[in-house]
Write a protein that holds these residues in place. Structure first.
Motif, PDB file in Angstrom:
ATOM      1  N   ASN A 264       2.106  -2.299  12.605  1.00  0.00           N
ATOM      2  CA  ASN A 264       2.315  -0.917  12.186  1.00  0.00           C
ATOM      3  C   ASN A 264       1.648  -0.014  13.212  1.00  0.00           C
ATOM      4  O   ASN A 264       0.707  -0.423  13.909  1.00  0.00           O
ATOM      5  CB  ASN A 264       1.722  -0.671  10.802  1.00  0.00           C
ATOM      6  CG  ASN A 264       2.407  -1.509   9.733  1.00  0.00           C
ATOM      7  OD1 ASN A 264       3.619  -1.462   9.577  1.00  0.00           O
ATOM      8  ND2 ASN A 264       1.620  -2.286   8.993  1.00  0.00           N
ATOM      9  N   TYR A 288      -7.074  -2.765   4.356  1.00  0.00           N
ATOM     10  CA  TYR A 288      -5.830  -3.446   4.008  1.00  0.00           C
ATOM     11  C   TYR A 288      -5.741  -3.684   2.499  1.00  0.00           C
ATOM     12  O   TYR A 288      -6.755  -3.635   1.788  1.00  0.00           O
ATOM     13  CB  TYR A 288      -5.735  -4.764   4.767  1.00  0.00           C
ATOM     14  CG  TYR A 288      -5.497  -4.583   6.246  1.00  0.00           C
ATOM     15  CD1 TYR A 288      -4.218  -4.447   6.751  1.00  0.00           C
ATOM     16  CD2 TYR A 288      -6.578  -4.505   7.135  1.00  0.00           C
ATOM     17  CE1 TYR A 288      -3.995  -4.273   8.109  1.00  0.00           C
ATOM     18  CE2 TYR A 288      -6.367  -4.327   8.492  1.00  0.00           C
ATOM     19  CZ  TYR A 288      -5.075  -4.212   8.976  1.00  0.00           C
ATOM     20  OH  TYR A 288      -4.859  -4.020  10.316  1.00  0.00           O
ATOM     21  N   PRO A 289      -4.535  -3.954   2.021  1.00  0.00           N
ATOM     22  CA  PRO A 289      -4.368  -4.201   0.575  1.00  0.00           C
ATOM     23  C   PRO A 289      -5.215  -5.362   0.050  1.00  0.00           C
ATOM     24  O   PRO A 289      -5.584  -5.377  -1.118  1.00  0.00           O
ATOM     25  CB  PRO A 289      -2.864  -4.505   0.445  1.00  0.00           C
ATOM     26  CG  PRO A 289      -2.238  -3.811   1.610  1.00  0.00           C
ATOM     27  CD  PRO A 289      -3.234  -3.913   2.717  1.00  0.00           C
ATOM     28  N   TYR A 315       1.218  -6.960   2.867  1.00  0.00           N
ATOM     29  CA  TYR A 315       2.159  -5.993   2.317  1.00  0.00           C
ATOM     30  C   TYR A 315       1.477  -5.181   1.225  1.00  0.00           C
ATOM     31  O   TYR A 315       0.784  -5.724   0.373  1.00  0.00           O
ATOM     32  CB  TYR A 315       3.379  -6.719   1.747  1.00  0.00           C
ATOM     33  CG  TYR A 315       4.238  -5.872   0.842  1.00  0.00           C
ATOM     34  CD1 TYR A 315       4.903  -4.761   1.337  1.00  0.00           C
ATOM     35  CD2 TYR A 315       4.375  -6.174  -0.500  1.00  0.00           C
ATOM     36  CE1 TYR A 315       5.688  -3.965   0.518  1.00  0.00           C
ATOM     37  CE2 TYR A 315       5.159  -5.397  -1.343  1.00  0.00           C
ATOM     38  CZ  TYR A 315       5.809  -4.297  -0.824  1.00  0.00           C
ATOM     39  OH  TYR A 315       6.578  -3.518  -1.638  1.00  0.00           O
ATOM     40  N   GLY A 316       1.617  -3.837   1.267  1.00  0.00           N
ATOM     41  CA  GLY A 316       1.044  -2.992   0.230  1.00  0.00           C
ATOM     42  C   GLY A 316       0.476  -1.713   0.809  1.00  0.00           C
ATOM     43  O   GLY A 316       0.830  -1.285   1.915  1.00  0.00           O
ATOM     44  N   LYS A 317      -0.439  -1.090   0.047  1.00  0.00           N
ATOM     45  CA  LYS A 317      -0.995   0.212   0.407  1.00  0.00           C
ATOM     46  C   LYS A 317      -2.171   0.062   1.365  1.00  0.00           C
ATOM     47  O   LYS A 317      -3.111  -0.666   1.106  1.00  0.00           O
ATOM     48  CB  LYS A 317      -1.447   0.952  -0.855  1.00  0.00           C
ATOM     49  CG  LYS A 317      -1.841   2.397  -0.612  1.00  0.00           C
ATOM     50  CD  LYS A 317      -2.090   3.120  -1.928  1.00  0.00           C
ATOM     51  CE  LYS A 317      -2.363   4.593  -1.721  1.00  0.00           C
ATOM     52  NZ  LYS A 317      -2.575   5.310  -3.011  1.00  0.00           N
ATOM     53  N   HIS A 318      -2.111   0.793   2.475  1.00  0.00           N
ATOM     54  CA  HIS A 318      -3.166   0.810   3.481  1.00  0.00           C
ATOM     55  C   HIS A 318      -3.852   2.177   3.446  1.00  0.00           C
ATOM     56  O   HIS A 318      -3.201   3.206   3.277  1.00  0.00           O
ATOM     57  CB  HIS A 318      -2.599   0.575   4.881  1.00  0.00           C
ATOM     58  CG  HIS A 318      -1.979  -0.774   5.079  1.00  0.00           C
ATOM     59  ND1 HIS A 318      -0.898  -1.227   4.331  1.00  0.00           N
ATOM     60  CD2 HIS A 318      -2.285  -1.778   5.959  1.00  0.00           C
ATOM     61  CE1 HIS A 318      -0.566  -2.447   4.749  1.00  0.00           C
ATOM     62  NE2 HIS A 318      -1.388  -2.796   5.724  1.00  0.00           N
ATOM     63  N   ARG A 319      -5.175   2.188   3.655  1.00  0.00           N
ATOM     64  CA  ARG A 319      -5.944   3.434   3.715  1.00  0.00           C
ATOM     65  C   ARG A 319      -6.536   3.568   5.115  1.00  0.00           C
ATOM     66  O   ARG A 319      -7.225   2.668   5.590  1.00  0.00           O
ATOM     67  CB  ARG A 319      -7.055   3.438   2.659  1.00  0.00           C
ATOM     68  CG  ARG A 319      -6.534   3.306   1.234  1.00  0.00           C
ATOM     69  CD  ARG A 319      -7.663   3.362   0.219  1.00  0.00           C
ATOM     70  NE  ARG A 319      -7.163   3.179  -1.134  1.00  0.00           N
ATOM     71  CZ  ARG A 319      -6.668   4.143  -1.889  1.00  0.00           C
ATOM     72  NH1 ARG A 319      -6.619   5.386  -1.408  1.00  0.00           N
ATOM     73  NH2 ARG A 319      -6.236   3.902  -3.104  1.00  0.00           N
ATOM     74  N   THR A 342      -2.852   7.482   3.901  1.00  0.00           N
ATOM     75  CA  THR A 342      -2.383   6.222   3.313  1.00  0.00           C
ATOM     76  C   THR A 342      -0.932   5.973   3.713  1.00  0.00           C
ATOM     77  O   THR A 342      -0.185   6.905   4.010  1.00  0.00           O
ATOM     78  CB  THR A 342      -2.473   6.241   1.777  1.00  0.00           C
ATOM     79  OG1 THR A 342      -1.637   7.279   1.256  1.00  0.00           O
ATOM     80  CG2 THR A 342      -3.904   6.443   1.305  1.00  0.00           C
ATOM     81  N   PHE A 343      -0.544   4.706   3.723  1.00  0.00           N
ATOM     82  CA  PHE A 343       0.861   4.331   3.871  1.00  0.00           C
ATOM     83  C   PHE A 343       1.080   2.980   3.200  1.00  0.00           C
ATOM     84  O   PHE A 343       0.142   2.191   3.025  1.00  0.00           O
ATOM     85  CB  PHE A 343       1.295   4.288   5.339  1.00  0.00           C
ATOM     86  CG  PHE A 343       0.695   3.159   6.138  1.00  0.00           C
ATOM     87  CD1 PHE A 343       1.323   1.927   6.228  1.00  0.00           C
ATOM     88  CD2 PHE A 343      -0.509   3.333   6.812  1.00  0.00           C
ATOM     89  CE1 PHE A 343       0.783   0.888   6.964  1.00  0.00           C
ATOM     90  CE2 PHE A 343      -1.071   2.297   7.552  1.00  0.00           C
ATOM     91  CZ  PHE A 343      -0.418   1.073   7.627  1.00  0.00           C
ATOM     92  N   ILE A 344       2.313   2.734   2.790  1.00  0.00           N
ATOM     93  CA  ILE A 344       2.696   1.459   2.185  1.00  0.00           C
ATOM     94  C   ILE A 344       3.577   0.723   3.178  1.00  0.00           C
ATOM     95  O   ILE A 344       4.643   1.221   3.559  1.00  0.00           O
ATOM     96  CB  ILE A 344       3.425   1.658   0.844  1.00  0.00           C
ATOM     97  CG1 ILE A 344       2.493   2.359  -0.145  1.00  0.00           C
ATOM     98  CG2 ILE A 344       3.897   0.314   0.287  1.00  0.00           C
ATOM     99  CD1 ILE A 344       3.139   2.659  -1.482  1.00  0.00           C
ATOM    100  N   SER A 345       3.139  -0.420   3.618  1.00  0.00           N
ATOM    101  CA  SER A 345       3.872  -1.167   4.637  1.00  0.00           C
ATOM    102  C   SER A 345       5.166  -1.729   4.071  1.00  0.00           C
ATOM    103  O   SER A 345       5.310  -1.935   2.860  1.00  0.00           O
ATOM    104  CB  SER A 345       2.995  -2.307   5.177  1.00  0.00           C
ATOM    105  OG  SER A 345       2.638  -3.188   4.119  1.00  0.00           O
TER     106      SER A 345
END
Length: 420
Positions: A264, A288-289, A315-319, A342-345
């Motif tokens: 990413n 990471y998630p 996989y999931g929400k990253h801060r 934040t983003f969700i991969s």
């Protein structure tokens, strides 16, 4: 009307100066030991108030955990922390001190009774105010800004090592409510608290210089800074010049990987009309998630937009948190804090294992065999149907032919009979 505040300081004779400093609660409550001309002597637990004082504030130190003091007026009447004339007196009590404000105090000798320290003195304090450094002409959204200031007692800086927890200093940013600004209708926001404790941005504890870290996490627009000074019994508010908070000069976007093994990306864009691009440096972290945290740093950036790779671990929400350091086009060093990104991969496509590949091959072979069997069965059924159709057609033709022959013979026989 000039406001005079008399602060009565009672501190222990049992400890030396260094021991007093080592006792943070005692040091925090020792109020204003500045050089002043109007120091009032106290004998024992007695002090005198002159007849020209319109309002006073008395601060008494007592032994830790002891009962609140009793105040004895010149006429012999007594005040208690639960029994005093509320229209003229405000009383704040703490486990180690009493702070009492009196309007129009009776002139003459006063006394206090209780477990107070043996050495004490009284000081008349004039107007207390806070003088902060002027804010820059240009500040930015999400900027972290260091501002210093000095607390004054009249024209003398306050000895903050003796003021401590008695004073709280903070600053509010109040929107100008200009309909053309993004902050129109915004709620007043407390952006900083000033401390003189040697922590954070403050360089030295008790040096009389209060330091505040402004966190400008608010909408862009014009704001009125309001400095607030408060003690248990009174407050002061001072307004500074209007400040324009410019929109954030750095934009952050995320470019998400769609395949396993690809990173990413954090994409950074800089407004070069506000910042010098080559001065930009970045410290950051990503959580990471799965709970793992990784840090990264970039110190040399030649071109923008600039992309920072983030390993695609889960996989999931990253801060993501970013500290961005740069020099403005006005040659001012700035720091931006972006800590709520934040983003969700995208869920990655997993690579099958050898066992999974073998299983897939077996399943594919089984599907192909089943398709071949079904096709063969369909072909056989079709062949049988074709045979049946041929036989049926042949039988039909034979029947038609027999019927035609029979009809011809019958017709011929009928004509012969008619002739006879």
């Amino acid at each position: 009307m000039r406001l005079l505040i008399v602060c009565l300081l009672l501190f222990s004779s049992m400890g030396q100066a260094q021991q007093d400093n080592d006792n943070p609660q005692q040091a925090a409550m020792e109020l204003l030991d500045s050089p002043m001309d109007n120091t009032l002597p106290i004998k024992g637990q007695r002090f005198r108030i002159d007849n020209n004082v319109e309002e006073i504030t008395l601060l008494f130190f007592r032994e830790e955990g002891s009962d609140p003091l009793i105040v004895i007026r010149p006429d012999g009447s007594k005040w208690y922390d639960t029994d005093y004339p509320v229209e003229k007196v405000s009383w704040y009590t703490d486990p180690s001190f009493d702070m009492i404000k009196i309007k129009e105090p009776q002139p003459g000798p006063w006394q206090v009774a209780g477990r107070v320290d043996e050495k004490n003195k009284a000081v008349i304090v004039s107007e207390i105010y806070f003088q902060a450094d002027p804010l820059p002409d240009q500040v930015f959204q999400n900027e972290q800004l260091k501002v210093e200031g000095v607390l004054y007692n009249g024209d003398q800086p306050v000895d903050t090592s003796r003021f401590g927890e008695m004073v709280q200093l903070s600053v509010l940013f109040v929107s100008s409510n200009d309909p053309d600004d993004d902050n129109f209708g915004a709620t007043p926001t407390r952006v900083a608290e000033f401390q003189d404790d040697g922590k954070g941005y403050d360089e030295k504890p008790g040096d009389g210089v209060f330091t505040g870290r402004f966190n400008l996490d608010l909408e862009s627009g014009n704001y009125l800074p309001v400095f607030e000074l408060s003690t248990p019994l009174y407050e002061r508010r001072q307004e500074a010049d209007m400040v324009m908070v410019e929109p954030q000069p750095v934009q952050v976007n995320f470019v998400l990987a769609e395949e396993r093994g690809r990173d990413n990306l954090v994409e950074i864009t800089v407004d070069d009309s506000l910042l010098k691009p080559q001065s930009v440096a970045i410290n950051g972290s990503v959580q990471y998630p799965n709970g793992e945290e990784r840090r990264f740093s970039v110190t040399q950036i030649e071109n923008f937009p600039y992309q920072i790779p983030l390993a695609n671990l889960d996989y999931g929400k990253h801060r993501v948190s970013l500290e961005i350091f740069a020099t403005s086009q006005q040659d001012r060093e700035i720091k931006l804090l972006l800590d709520d990104l934040t983003f969700i991969s995208v869920e990655p496509i997993s690579e099958p294992t050898a066992e999974e590949l073998a299983q897939q091959a077996r399943e594919q072979a089984a599907r192909e065999a089943e398709q071949a069997r079904q096709q063969q069965a369909a072909e056989e059924r079709q062949a049988m149907i074709n045979v049946i159709i041929i036989i049926a057609v042949n039988i039909l033709l034979i029947v038609v032919a027999i019927g035609f022959v029979w009809w011809k013979r019958r017709k011929k026989a009928t004509k012969t009979e008619e002739t006879v």
